[in-house]
Every structure is written in structure tokens, then in C-alpha cells.
Design an enzyme around this catalytic site. Structure first.
Site, PDB file in Angstrom:
ATOM      1  N   LYS A  32     -41.298  18.796  80.763  1.00  0.00           N
ATOM      2  CA  LYS A  32     -42.696  19.179  80.981  1.00  0.00           C
ATOM      3  C   LYS A  32     -43.445  19.094  79.662  1.00  0.00           C
ATOM      4  O   LYS A  32     -43.022  19.660  78.661  1.00  0.00           O
ATOM      5  CB  LYS A  32     -42.759  20.616  81.518  1.00  0.00           C
ATOM      6  CG  LYS A  32     -44.183  21.088  81.791  1.00  0.00           C
ATOM      7  CD  LYS A  32     -44.185  22.437  82.476  1.00  0.00           C
ATOM      8  CE  LYS A  32     -44.194  23.604  81.533  1.00  0.00           C
ATOM      9  NZ  LYS A  32     -45.377  23.743  80.692  1.00  0.00           N
ATOM     10  N   ASP A  59     -48.310  19.055  82.439  1.00  0.00           N
ATOM     11  CA  ASP A  59     -48.813  20.383  82.839  1.00  0.00           C
ATOM     12  C   ASP A  59     -50.105  20.703  82.094  1.00  0.00           C
ATOM     13  O   ASP A  59     -50.099  21.440  81.116  1.00  0.00           O
ATOM     14  CB  ASP A  59     -47.701  21.402  82.509  1.00  0.00           C
ATOM     15  CG  ASP A  59     -48.084  22.847  82.789  1.00  0.00           C
ATOM     16  OD1 ASP A  59     -48.966  23.090  83.625  1.00  0.00           O
ATOM     17  OD2 ASP A  59     -47.476  23.740  82.153  1.00  0.00           O
ATOM     18  N   LYS A  61     -52.955  21.717  83.841  1.00  0.00           N
ATOM     19  CA  LYS A  61     -53.655  22.743  84.632  1.00  0.00           C
ATOM     20  C   LYS A  61     -55.165  22.520  84.659  1.00  0.00           C
ATOM     21  O   LYS A  61     -55.942  23.361  84.186  1.00  0.00           O
ATOM     22  CB  LYS A  61     -53.363  24.144  84.084  1.00  0.00           C
ATOM     23  CG  LYS A  61     -51.892  24.515  84.040  1.00  0.00           C
ATOM     24  CD  LYS A  61     -51.736  25.981  83.633  1.00  0.00           C
ATOM     25  CE  LYS A  61     -50.302  26.411  83.532  1.00  0.00           C
ATOM     26  NZ  LYS A  61     -49.581  25.877  82.369  1.00  0.00           N
ATOM     27  N   ASP A  64     -62.030  22.430  86.581  1.00  0.00           N
ATOM     28  CA  ASP A  64     -63.400  22.074  86.173  1.00  0.00           C
ATOM     29  C   ASP A  64     -64.157  21.684  87.440  1.00  0.00           C
ATOM     30  O   ASP A  64     -63.628  21.851  88.551  1.00  0.00           O
ATOM     31  CB  ASP A  64     -63.330  20.914  85.153  1.00  0.00           C
ATOM     32  CG  ASP A  64     -64.511  20.944  84.176  1.00  0.00           C
ATOM     33  OD1 ASP A  64     -65.648  21.168  84.628  1.00  0.00           O
ATOM     34  OD2 ASP A  64     -64.285  20.731  82.976  1.00  0.00           O
ATOM     35  N   THR A 122     -47.559  33.001  86.062  1.00  0.00           N
ATOM     36  CA  THR A 122     -46.427  33.943  86.090  1.00  0.00           C
ATOM     37  C   THR A 122     -46.544  34.984  84.973  1.00  0.00           C
ATOM     38  O   THR A 122     -45.763  35.918  84.911  1.00  0.00           O
ATOM     39  CB  THR A 122     -45.079  33.196  85.985  1.00  0.00           C
ATOM     40  OG1 THR A 122     -45.200  32.175  85.004  1.00  0.00           O
ATOM     41  CG2 THR A 122     -44.696  32.574  87.302  1.00  0.00           C
ATOM     42  N   ARG A 214     -38.509  28.511  76.598  1.00  0.00           N
ATOM     43  CA  ARG A 214     -37.911  29.079  75.395  1.00  0.00           C
ATOM     44  C   ARG A 214     -36.425  29.362  75.485  1.00  0.00           C
ATOM     45  O   ARG A 214     -35.724  29.254  74.483  1.00  0.00           O
ATOM     46  CB  ARG A 214     -38.684  30.347  75.000  1.00  0.00           C
ATOM     47  CG  ARG A 214     -40.057  30.024  74.454  1.00  0.00           C
ATOM     48  CD  ARG A 214     -41.001  31.199  74.494  1.00  0.00           C
ATOM     49  NE  ARG A 214     -41.437  31.515  75.845  1.00  0.00           N
ATOM     50  CZ  ARG A 214     -42.362  32.411  76.146  1.00  0.00           C
ATOM     51  NH1 ARG A 214     -42.930  33.114  75.179  1.00  0.00           N
ATOM     52  NH2 ARG A 214     -42.727  32.630  77.395  1.00  0.00           N
TER      53      ARG A 214
HETATM   54  O1  C5P Z   1     -40.747  29.671  77.708  1.00  0.00           O
HETATM   55  P1  C5P Z   1     -40.958  29.852  79.193  1.00  0.00           P
HETATM   56  O2  C5P Z   1     -39.683  29.627  79.993  1.00  0.00           O
HETATM   57  O3  C5P Z   1     -41.665  31.140  79.521  1.00  0.00           O
HETATM   58  O4  C5P Z   1     -41.937  28.640  79.566  1.00  0.00           O
HETATM   59  C1  C5P Z   1     -42.598  28.536  80.806  1.00  0.00           C
HETATM   60  C2  C5P Z   1     -43.469  27.322  80.804  1.00  0.00           C
HETATM   61  O5  C5P Z   1     -44.094  27.199  82.068  1.00  0.00           O
HETATM   62  C3  C5P Z   1     -44.591  27.318  79.765  1.00  0.00           C
HETATM   63  O6  C5P Z   1     -44.722  25.975  79.307  1.00  0.00           O
HETATM   64  C4  C5P Z   1     -45.831  27.720  80.536  1.00  0.00           C
HETATM   65  O7  C5P Z   1     -46.997  27.122  80.048  1.00  0.00           O
HETATM   66  C5  C5P Z   1     -45.510  27.176  81.931  1.00  0.00           C
HETATM   67  N1  C5P Z   1     -46.168  27.855  83.053  1.00  0.00           N
HETATM   68  C6  C5P Z   1     -46.026  29.208  83.320  1.00  0.00           C
HETATM   69  N2  C5P Z   1     -46.639  29.788  84.410  1.00  0.00           N
HETATM   70  C7  C5P Z   1     -47.383  29.034  85.235  1.00  0.00           C
HETATM   71  C8  C5P Z   1     -47.528  27.661  84.983  1.00  0.00           C
HETATM   72  C9  C5P Z   1     -46.881  27.101  83.877  1.00  0.00           C
HETATM   73  O8  C5P Z   1     -45.304  29.896  82.581  1.00  0.00           O
HETATM   74  N3  C5P Z   1     -47.928  29.584  86.320  1.00  0.00           N
END
Ligand code: C5P
Length: 238
Positions: A32, A59, A61, A64, A122, A214
Site C-alpha cells: 500500500k 491509498d 482517500k 472532493d 480505524t 508498523r
Molecule cells: O501502522 P498501521 O498498521 O496502523 O497502518 C495502517 C495503515 O492503514 C496506515 O497506512 C493508515 O493510513 C491506513 N488506514 C487506516 N485506517 C483507514 C484507512 C487506512 O489505518 N480507515
């Protein structure tokens, strides 16, 4: 798409991405690319990752006015990613415009990228949603409402937390994609995420794909972490 583990390449530049990917040489991953990386490197990072054989979720998002989203998606379609997204809060007309743009920018004979919509991030809690967005319903109801709107607009699925997946499946069927970030091993640091779930829970509840950032990218041994995650997510040794 089904049962993919998507690695969130949340890095500041292409050099860091290359360093991270070195131990994965020869593996075809689903990665991603988000705002942090894309705003620095632009389309060239997508070309480089595609040349390595990786599948890509771009991603960005989008959120607009419909005309702007349509034009932006027309351009993004030319990058030939596998998956792109918008915010469902942009509305049905905006989501339909996103699809029109994708179709217009996809070369004849090729399949357009799948397009999903973020329901509620999330990192958003129910309290935040009630107080800051002034949405006076439960988080589950808000996610389901956005998911229904997304389906009505003709999109392929939503970004949601694993906690809402069973409910979405029940109401909107099994072919509607649920892509879930906020996934953590039981012993992991939650960070800024609020609606977290384990890979085992995600698998059992029927999630289409998980997004892991992460926990893999900041690990001391990313390849080993990835293999452990695949095992936990798929329930088998890779
Ligand atoms: O590090 P982590 O596992 O929290 O990363 C989650 C990834 O998913 C990040 O790149 C974040 O931008 C993305 N994301 C999210 N919640 C959403 C959409 C995308 O955490 N609803």
C-alpha cells in the site's frame, strides 16, 4: 484480492522503501502506497513497485467535489494500480464520479482498479464521531450506512475495522470487499489506532484483506515478522 495481506509502505521516501524491500527480493507482495510516500515520490514510486512485480493499493482517500474526484481518478487509473480509494463521506455522487473517472482512464481491454471507500477511519472512536462529526448514531450504524451507500454507488467494497465486517457481510453479501487496517498481534503496540483486532479474529470474521503497517515495517526483522503475520492471517505456514 481475497485473503491478501497488504503491507502499508508508510515511509518518507523511495530510499527507505528500497531498504525495507531488500530482504523480500523475489517475493511478490501486495503493498500500500499512502499519502506520505506518494506526495514525496509521485507516480515514479508506483512504476518502480510494479516493475518489481508487486500488487499495489494506492491509498490516497480522495474526498472532493465529484468533478475533481472524477478527473483525479482518470489520471490515477493510468498508473494501473490494483486498488484505489475515496472517503464515503464525500457522498454517492462523488463515489459514482470516481468510478466514471477510473473507467475513462483505464486502457481498453484492461480491468479498472477496484475502488473502495473509507467508512470511518480505524483511528476514530464512537465518542469522537459523536462529538466531533456530530453523527448521533453508533459507530457500527455509521459504518453500515456508509457501506450501503458505497454499494449503491457501485463501488467494490469498503475500508472498515474487522469488528464491523460480519455485520457488513450479513447486510451486503460476500462479494463486497472489506479491507481492514488496525490489525495488531495481541502483544503489539496499538499506536493511534482505536478499533484494533488480531489477524485470527479478522480471518474468522471473513475480512477480504488486512492492511498491516508498523507491526511489519518497524520490526527489527521485517521478513520474519511478515512470515509470522502470514501464518497468523492465513492459518498456515507460507
Ligand atoms: O501502522 P498501521 O498498521 O496502523 O497502518 C495502517 C495503515 O492503514 C496506515 O497506512 C493508515 O493510513 C491506513 N488506514 C487506516 N485506517 C483507514 C484507512 C487506512 O489505518 N480507515
Amino acid at each position: 484480492m481475497d485473503n491478501s495481506l497488504i503491507i502499508a509502505l508508510d515511509f518518507a521516501n523511495g530510499g527507505e522503501v528500497n531498504q525495507f524491500l531488500t530482504p523480500f527480493e523475489g517475493k511478490e507482495l501486495f503493498v500500500k502506497v499512502g499519502m506520505e510516500l506518494f506526495y514525496q515520490e509521485g507516480p515514479s514510486i508506483i512504476h518502480q513497485l510494479k516493475d518489481k512485480g508487486h500488487r499495489i493499493f494506492l491509498d490516497l482517500k480522495l474526498h472532493d467535489i465529484p468533478n475533481t474526484v472524477k478527473s483525479a481518478m482518470k489520471g490515477l487509473a493510468r498508473l494501473e494500480c490494483d486498488l484505489v480509494n475515496v472517503h464515503a463521506a464525500g457522498g454517492k455522487e462523488m463515489m459514482q464520479a470516481a468510478l466514471e473517472g477510473l473507467e475513462a482512464g483505464t486502457a481498453a481491454g484492461r480491468k479498472r482498479p477496484d475502488c473502495i471507500a473509507v467508512s470511518q477511519l480505524t483511528s476514530t472512536s464512537e465518542e469522537q464521531m459523536n462529538k466531533e462529526q456530530l453523527i448521533p448514531v453508533s459507530l457500527k450504524d455509521s459504518v453500515l450506512h456508509y457501506a450501503s451507500l458505497t454499494k449503491e454507488a457501485g463501488l467494490d467494497g469498503v475500508v472498515c475495522s474487522a469488528w464491523e465486517t460480519a455485520f457488513i457481510r450479513e447486510q451486503l453479501g460476500n462479494t463486497f470487499l472489506t479491507v481492514c487496517p488496525g490489525i495488531r498481534m495481541a502483544e503489539d503496540n496499538v499506536g493511534d489506532q482505536k478499533r484494533v483486532a488480531t489477524p485470527e479474529f479478522a480471518r474468522n470474521t471473513g475480512v477480504s484483506a488486512i492492511v498491516v503497517g508498523r507491526s511489519i515495517t518497524r520490526s527489527a526483522d521485517p521478513l520474519k515478522s511478515y512470515e509470522q503475520w502470514m501464518e497468523a492471517w492465513k492459518g498456515i505456514n507460507q
